[in-house]
Design a protein around this motif. Structure first.
Motif, short mmCIF file in Angstrom:
data_model
loop_
_atom_site.label_atom_id
_atom_site.label_comp_id
_atom_site.label_asym_id
_atom_site.label_seq_id
_atom_site.Cartn_x
_atom_site.Cartn_y
_atom_site.Cartn_z
N GLU A 94 36.62 43.65 48.10
CA GLU A 94 35.35 44.24 47.63
C GLU A 94 34.64 43.29 46.68
O GLU A 94 33.43 43.08 46.79
N GLU A 98 30.96 41.69 47.08
CA GLU A 98 29.91 42.19 46.20
C GLU A 98 29.38 41.17 45.20
O GLU A 98 28.43 41.45 44.47
N THR A 99 29.99 40.00 45.14
CA THR A 99 29.55 38.99 44.18
C THR A 99 28.92 37.81 44.90
O THR A 99 29.22 37.55 46.07
#
Length: 111
Positions: A94, A98-99
């Motif tokens: 995740e 997400e980064t």
């Protein structure tokens, strides 16, 4: 047989527990070894990439040692799902998704 004198005899409760924990660790290590290269490749810091590479080598060694233990116990090296590692791997994936690439934020998430 009293609890103080029980051994790891095959089919004993202690043997069953020991074998289950080995299988749990084996699953964790074999799934971690699949995730670490992704983390290494997506890290922006060379120091972090090198640290993860070192951890990959340690994890490979852990897997070999677990396989040796299974062999000595005359058991097949197989895993059972380790929910703790499964959660950590999901969290790592995740964070990678997400980064933003090549950022210290991603590196902090990896750490």
């Amino acid at each position: 047989m009293s609890p103080q004198t029980q051994t790891l005899e095959k089919d004993s409760k202690f043997h069953e527990l020991f074998l289950h924990e080995l299988k749990d660790m084996y699953w964790a290590e074999t799934h971690l070894i699949k995730t670490l290269p992704k983390m290494r490749d997506k890290a922006s810091s060379e120091k972090l990439s090198n640290a993860i590479e070192s951890h990959i080598k340690e994890t490979e060694h852990h897997i070999k040692r677990l396989e040796e233990v299974f062999e000595k116990l005359d058991e097949e090296a197989e895993g059972v799902i380790c929910e703790a590692m499964k959660g950590l791997i999901n969290e790592a994936e995740e964070i990678l998704g997400e980064t933003n690439a090549d950022t210290m934020v991603r590196d902090a998430g990896i750490i």
